[in-house]
Design a protein around this motif. Structure first.
Motif, PDB file in Angstrom:
ATOM      1  N   LEU A   1      22.120  51.713   8.415  1.00  0.00           N
ATOM      2  CA  LEU A   1      23.008  52.704   7.807  1.00  0.00           C
ATOM      3  C   LEU A   1      24.239  52.935   8.684  1.00  0.00           C
ATOM      4  CD1 LEU A   1      23.325  54.650   5.423  1.00  0.00           C
ATOM      5  CD2 LEU A   1      22.127  56.375   6.782  1.00  0.00           C
ATOM      6  N   THR A   2      24.017  53.058   9.980  1.00  0.00           N
ATOM      7  CA  THR A   2      25.139  53.260  10.901  1.00  0.00           C
ATOM      8  C   THR A   2      26.064  52.056  10.900  1.00  0.00           C
ATOM      9  OG1 THR A   2      23.749  54.655  12.302  1.00  0.00           O
ATOM     10  CG2 THR A   2      25.759  53.766  13.277  1.00  0.00           C
TER      11      THR A   2
ATOM     12  N   PRO B   1       9.442  63.499   9.289  1.00  0.00           N
ATOM     13  CA  PRO B   1       9.136  62.897  10.598  1.00  0.00           C
ATOM     14  C   PRO B   1       8.568  61.488  10.491  1.00  0.00           C
ATOM     15  CG  PRO B   1       8.326  65.162  10.485  1.00  0.00           C
ATOM     16  CD  PRO B   1       8.738  64.780   9.095  1.00  0.00           C
ATOM     17  N   GLN B   2       7.946  61.162   9.373  1.00  0.00           N
ATOM     18  CA  GLN B   2       7.369  59.819   9.234  1.00  0.00           C
ATOM     19  C   GLN B   2       8.425  58.749   8.983  1.00  0.00           C
ATOM     20  OE1 GLN B   2       7.015  62.317   7.191  1.00  0.00           O
ATOM     21  NE2 GLN B   2       7.419  61.708   5.059  1.00  0.00           N
ATOM     22  N   LEU B   3       9.677  59.156   8.815  1.00  0.00           N
ATOM     23  CA  LEU B   3      10.759  58.196   8.568  1.00  0.00           C
ATOM     24  C   LEU B   3      11.061  57.424   9.855  1.00  0.00           C
ATOM     25  CD1 LEU B   3      12.901  57.244   6.443  1.00  0.00           C
ATOM     26  CD2 LEU B   3      14.442  58.931   7.423  1.00  0.00           C
TER      27      LEU B   3
ATOM     28  N   ALA C   1      14.470  51.702  11.732  1.00  0.00           N
ATOM     29  CA  ALA C   1      14.518  50.835  10.551  1.00  0.00           C
ATOM     30  C   ALA C   1      15.581  51.283   9.558  1.00  0.00           C
ATOM     31  CB  ALA C   1      13.149  50.795   9.870  1.00  0.00           C
ATOM     32  N   VAL C   2      15.889  52.577   9.536  1.00  0.00           N
ATOM     33  CA  VAL C   2      16.851  53.108   8.577  1.00  0.00           C
ATOM     34  C   VAL C   2      18.194  53.412   9.235  1.00  0.00           C
ATOM     35  CG1 VAL C   2      17.314  54.972   6.936  1.00  0.00           C
ATOM     36  CG2 VAL C   2      14.993  54.068   7.193  1.00  0.00           C
TER      37      VAL C   2
ATOM     38  N   ALA D   1      23.462  63.254   9.732  1.00  0.00           N
ATOM     39  CA  ALA D   1      22.639  63.137   8.518  1.00  0.00           C
ATOM     40  C   ALA D   1      21.305  62.476   8.820  1.00  0.00           C
ATOM     41  CB  ALA D   1      23.407  62.345   7.457  1.00  0.00           C
ATOM     42  N   ILE D   2      21.321  61.445   9.666  1.00  0.00           N
ATOM     43  CA  ILE D   2      20.060  60.780  10.027  1.00  0.00           C
ATOM     44  C   ILE D   2      19.162  61.731  10.803  1.00  0.00           C
ATOM     45  CG2 ILE D   2      19.085  58.914  11.429  1.00  0.00           C
ATOM     46  CD1 ILE D   2      21.520  57.245  10.727  1.00  0.00           C
ATOM     47  N   GLY D   3      19.777  62.542  11.675  1.00  0.00           N
ATOM     48  CA  GLY D   3      18.983  63.522  12.410  1.00  0.00           C
ATOM     49  C   GLY D   3      18.344  64.553  11.488  1.00  0.00           C
ATOM     50  N   VAL D   4      19.067  65.008  10.465  1.00  0.00           N
ATOM     51  CA  VAL D   4      18.507  65.968   9.509  1.00  0.00           C
ATOM     52  C   VAL D   4      17.364  65.326   8.718  1.00  0.00           C
ATOM     53  CG1 VAL D   4      19.019  67.324   7.443  1.00  0.00           C
ATOM     54  CG2 VAL D   4      20.632  67.303   9.352  1.00  0.00           C
ATOM     55  N   MET D   5      17.576  64.054   8.279  1.00  0.00           N
ATOM     56  CA  MET D   5      16.524  63.368   7.539  1.00  0.00           C
ATOM     57  C   MET D   5      15.275  63.158   8.392  1.00  0.00           C
ATOM     58  SD  MET D   5      18.422  60.515   5.160  1.00  0.00           S
ATOM     59  CE  MET D   5      19.075  59.627   6.585  1.00  0.00           C
ATOM     60  N   THR D   6      15.473  62.834   9.650  1.00  0.00           N
ATOM     61  CA  THR D   6      14.325  62.643  10.547  1.00  0.00           C
ATOM     62  C   THR D   6      13.584  63.957  10.761  1.00  0.00           C
ATOM     63  OG1 THR D   6      15.560  60.888  11.670  1.00  0.00           O
ATOM     64  CG2 THR D   6      13.646  61.775  12.805  1.00  0.00           C
TER      65      THR D   6
END
Length: 262
Positions: free
Chosen positions: A221-222, A210-212, A216-217, A201-206
């Motif tokens: 979360l993990t 891309p500015q995420l 920091a997130v 999920a973090i990979g999809v959000m990144t």
């Protein structure tokens, strides 16, 4: 006047000495009785007490030899190895649960966080130490220490002192060592699956934003999801340890058969 022959003295010494070596071998390697917080004098005293209690009910092995002789020393080494191998069977259970802590901590990003473990006198990862203490508590709550003592006492019936002649037990012990990795993966699998989905999920959000800032997130979360998944999987630790105690009994029987095989 009471007269004792060398044969009688050797029989009496063998009747006590060989069981003591097997008992002391278990006390040296069992994860509960071998803790550093337990003084060596206490372990030696417990071994002597158990040897005295069971010596009167054990028959003298027909292969009994003088203690100070090549054959007697060989019997003594074999008895000590039998006790050490039985203790290592139980230690494998603890190590398997600690392996789960290592895997979970590595995936959560806590692999670098270590604390001094007074039980083993070394630095261990936080989650591995947590799982180790949890295993110890569950083990004592399930009377695992009594299971070890009962298996030890029953080993004298299955394999009387001085009758060990085979070396197939070493192969059984090596094969049972795979339980460490199997137990570690099985216990940590729910947490690893949750963390895998989180990382995807973090990979999809990144990829979508891309500015995420991933660091920091992603790390909080993990860490949070990993702790929640670990909390939800804790109720399954006790049944797993109970199952492993049964496996220890069966593996101990195979181990003794390996020692007794000719």
């Amino acid at each position: 006047m009471l007269q004792l022959t060398d044969a009688q003295v050797n029989e009496w010494l063998a009747l006590f000495w060989l069981p003591f070596l097997r008992i002391f071998g278990v006390l040296l390697t069992d994860p509960v009785f071998s803790m550093r917080v337990l003084p060596v004098r206490v372990r030696v005293g417990l071994g002597i007490l158990l040897a005295i209690l069971i010596a009167t009910s054990l028959p003298v092995a027909p292969q009994a030899q003088p203690i100070v002789s090549p054959q007697g020393i060989l019997f003594a080494v074999r008895e000590l190895l039998i006790g050490v191998s039985l203790g290592y069977l139980m230690r494998i259970i603890f190590t398997g649960v600690e392996m789960a802590g290592h895997l979970v901590g590595l995936q959560m990003g806590l692999g670098f966080a270590t604390l001094y473990d007074p039980l083993h006198s070394t630095n261990t990862p936080v989650l591995a130490q947590f799982y180790s203490l949890l295993t110890l508590l569950v083990f004592l709550a399930l009377d695992g220490h009594l299971v070890v003592l009962r298996a030890l006492l029953e080993s004298f019936v299955t394999l009387p002192p001085g009758t060990a002649s085979g070396s197939g037990a070493l192969k059984t012990l090596a094969e049972y060592g795979s339980t460490i990795f199997r137990s570690g993966v099985m216990l940590s699998l729910p947490v690893l699956a949750a963390l895998l989905i989180t990382n995807l999920a973090i990979g999809v959000m990144t990829r979508a934003a891309p500015q995420l800032n991933v660091f920091a997130v992603g790390f909080p979360l993990t860490l949070g999801i990993g702790l929640v998944a670990m909390y939800l999987s804790l109720p399954y630790v006790a049944p797993f340890i109970d199952h492993m105690l049964g496996e220890f009994t069966r593996a101990g029987l195979l181990l003794l058969k390996g020692w007794g095989a000719r």
